[in-house]
Design a protein around this motif. Structure first.
Motif, PDB file in Angstrom:
ATOM      1  N   CYS A   1      -7.057  52.569  51.946  1.00 56.25           N
ATOM      2  CA  CYS A   1      -6.449  52.926  53.230  1.00 56.25           C
ATOM      3  C   CYS A   1      -6.955  51.940  54.345  1.00 56.25           C
ATOM      4  O   CYS A   1      -8.007  51.691  54.920  1.00 56.25           O
ATOM      5  CB  CYS A   1      -7.154  54.502  53.735  1.00 56.25           C
ATOM      6  N   GLY A   2      -5.839  51.249  54.724  1.00 53.82           N
ATOM      7  CA  GLY A   2      -5.826  50.093  55.634  1.00 53.82           C
ATOM      8  C   GLY A   2      -6.872  49.061  55.047  1.00 53.82           C
ATOM      9  O   GLY A   2      -6.797  48.633  53.740  1.00 53.82           O
ATOM     10  N   ASP A   3      -8.105  48.940  55.778  1.00 59.11           N
ATOM     11  CA  ASP A   3      -8.911  47.927  55.352  1.00 59.11           C
ATOM     12  C   ASP A   3     -10.184  48.681  54.605  1.00 59.11           C
ATOM     13  O   ASP A   3     -11.198  47.956  54.379  1.00 59.11           O
ATOM     14  CB  ASP A   3      -9.527  47.067  56.668  1.00 59.11           C
ATOM     15  N   GLY A   4      -9.882  49.821  54.577  1.00 57.68           N
ATOM     16  CA  GLY A   4     -11.221  50.605  54.154  1.00 57.68           C
ATOM     17  C   GLY A   4     -10.787  51.600  52.801  1.00 57.68           C
ATOM     18  O   GLY A   4      -9.618  51.212  52.318  1.00 57.68           O
ATOM     19  N   PHE A   5     -11.201  52.786  52.894  1.00 56.51           N
ATOM     20  CA  PHE A   5     -10.889  53.667  51.875  1.00 56.51           C
ATOM     21  C   PHE A   5     -11.363  55.103  52.181  1.00 56.51           C
ATOM     22  O   PHE A   5     -11.954  55.423  53.163  1.00 56.51           O
ATOM     23  CB  PHE A   5     -11.354  53.527  50.421  1.00 56.51           C
ATOM     24  N   PHE A   6     -10.502  56.177  51.778  1.00 58.51           N
ATOM     25  CA  PHE A   6     -10.808  57.509  51.896  1.00 58.51           C
ATOM     26  C   PHE A   6     -11.297  58.310  50.522  1.00 58.51           C
ATOM     27  O   PHE A   6     -10.999  57.628  49.438  1.00 58.51           O
ATOM     28  CB  PHE A   6      -9.758  58.487  52.580  1.00 58.51           C
ATOM     29  N   TRP A   7     -11.929  59.125  50.638  1.00 61.41           N
ATOM     30  CA  TRP A   7     -12.404  60.150  49.362  1.00 61.41           C
ATOM     31  C   TRP A   7     -11.449  60.829  48.924  1.00 61.41           C
ATOM     32  O   TRP A   7     -11.057  61.643  49.827  1.00 61.41           O
ATOM     33  CB  TRP A   7     -13.874  60.530  49.702  1.00 61.41           C
ATOM     34  N   ALA A   8     -10.959  61.203  47.709  1.00 66.78           N
ATOM     35  CA  ALA A   8     -10.342  62.161  47.218  1.00 66.78           C
ATOM     36  C   ALA A   8     -11.363  63.064  46.278  1.00 66.78           C
ATOM     37  O   ALA A   8     -11.834  62.230  45.198  1.00 66.78           O
ATOM     38  CB  ALA A   8      -9.102  61.672  46.566  1.00 66.78           C
ATOM     39  N   GLY A   9     -11.504  64.045  46.383  1.00 69.22           N
ATOM     40  CA  GLY A   9     -12.471  65.019  45.611  1.00 69.22           C
ATOM     41  C   GLY A   9     -11.765  65.537  44.368  1.00 69.22           C
ATOM     42  O   GLY A   9     -10.837  66.089  44.427  1.00 69.22           O
ATOM     43  N   VAL A  10     -12.509  65.284  43.256  1.00 70.24           N
ATOM     44  CA  VAL A  10     -11.911  65.566  41.843  1.00 70.24           C
ATOM     45  C   VAL A  10     -12.601  66.505  41.198  1.00 70.24           C
ATOM     46  O   VAL A  10     -12.426  66.669  40.330  1.00 70.24           O
ATOM     47  CB  VAL A  10     -11.713  64.231  41.243  1.00 70.24           C
ATOM     48  N   ASN A  11     -13.626  66.921  41.660  1.00 75.65           N
ATOM     49  CA  ASN A  11     -14.743  67.928  41.203  1.00 75.65           C
ATOM     50  C   ASN A  11     -13.978  69.448  41.158  1.00 75.65           C
ATOM     51  O   ASN A  11     -13.913  69.803  42.222  1.00 75.65           O
ATOM     52  CB  ASN A  11     -16.055  68.016  41.817  1.00 75.65           C
ATOM     53  N   THR A  12     -13.756  69.940  40.032  1.00 74.26           N
ATOM     54  CA  THR A  12     -12.764  71.122  39.877  1.00 74.26           C
ATOM     55  C   THR A  12     -13.577  72.224  40.267  1.00 74.26           C
ATOM     56  O   THR A  12     -13.038  73.433  40.169  1.00 74.26           O
ATOM     57  CB  THR A  12     -11.880  71.075  38.890  1.00 74.26           C
ATOM     58  N   SER A  13     -14.929  72.299  40.122  1.00 74.46           N
ATOM     59  CA  SER A  13     -15.901  73.453  40.443  1.00 74.46           C
ATOM     60  C   SER A  13     -15.881  73.780  41.957  1.00 74.46           C
ATOM     61  O   SER A  13     -16.133  74.571  42.318  1.00 74.46           O
ATOM     62  CB  SER A  13     -17.229  73.186  39.845  1.00 74.46           C
TER      63      SER A  13
END
Length: 240
Positions: free
Chosen positions: A78-90
């Motif tokens: 995201c731009g010069d950085g990043f964001f988190w996408a949560g993938v833990n399905t619990s």
């Protein structure tokens, strides 16, 4: 100020994603070495698997477990950085309970009790809410990690089980109860929500049928930080 609903275990670390192997294993680079982490996400994680991007790992709470790390989130550019996408399905099931106790289920006002993992017939749904003089409210939660053209979408893989849940909810609504889908969107870049008909047309058709049958749809955004998961508000369901 954002409300933190879930806290990650102490000792979380940030590694670098290397690759996914089979369904339940992710290889990550941590402290200069490759480690194998468990992922409970059986979907494709379409668009998320980017070598070299950050991966948020939580330590196993059971010291006897063979794999010492669990994948909580994957970094997305995201731009010069990043964001988190949560993938833990619990997480979605736990978030339902946390939202209930925090008073953040505006669509469940008046309900006083929540039972998780509620069984109805051959189906197990994520929650059953009850309250005085109110119909039972059955809730199924789904984790959303796919965003295309700013549309958060579910599913990211064909899901016969997900379609079965929708038919169960339709039946419960026809029997006089309330039935709802809570779509837990664990990334910040969606502007609305819809079914991913380009991934699973049967699920998309079933969701449209479910809405016509009275099943309620609540797409809700959550912001993943390194210390936990925060409530981010609701999105518009494009298919409504």
């Amino acid at each position: 100020m954002e409300t933190r609903l879930l806290t990650y275990p102490e000792g979380c670390r940030i590694g670098r994603f290397v690759r996914r192997e089979k369904r339940f294993f992710v290889l990550a680079r941590l402290d200069g070495q490759e480690v194998v982490a468990h992922t409970n996400n059986t979907g494709t994680m379409l668009g998320l698997l980017r070598p070299g991007m950050p991966v948020l790992l939580s330590p196993a709470t059971n010291p006897a477990r063979r794999l010492k790390w669990t994948v909580e989130a994957l970094g997305q550019p995201c731009g010069d950085g990043f964001f988190w996408a949560g993938v833990n399905t619990s997480v979605p099931n736990r978030l339902l309970e946390a939202m209930f106790h925090a008073g953040l289920l505006s669509w469940a006002e008046g309900y006083t009790n929540l039972r998780r993992e509620a069984v109805n017939g051959e189906s197990r749904l994520d929650g059953l809410l009850t309250g005085p003089d109110l119909p039972p409210l059955w809730v199924e939660c789904k984790n959303v990690t796919l965003v295309e053209d700013e549309v958060a979408a579910f599913p990211d893989a064909v899901t016969a089980r997900g379609t079965k849940h929708l038919h169960t909810l339709m039946r419960l609504a026809a029997e006089g109860g309330r039935a709802a889908m809570l779509y837990v969107i664990q990334r910040p870049d969606g502007r609305c929500f819809d079914a991913a008909d380009y991934v699973d047309p049967d699920y998309a058709a079933a969701l449209s049928e479910a809405v016509r049958a009275g099943v309620e749809v609540y797409p809700t955004v959550f912001h993943v930080r390194e210390d936990g998961v925060y409530y981010g508000g609701m999105l518009k369901y494009r298919g409504a």
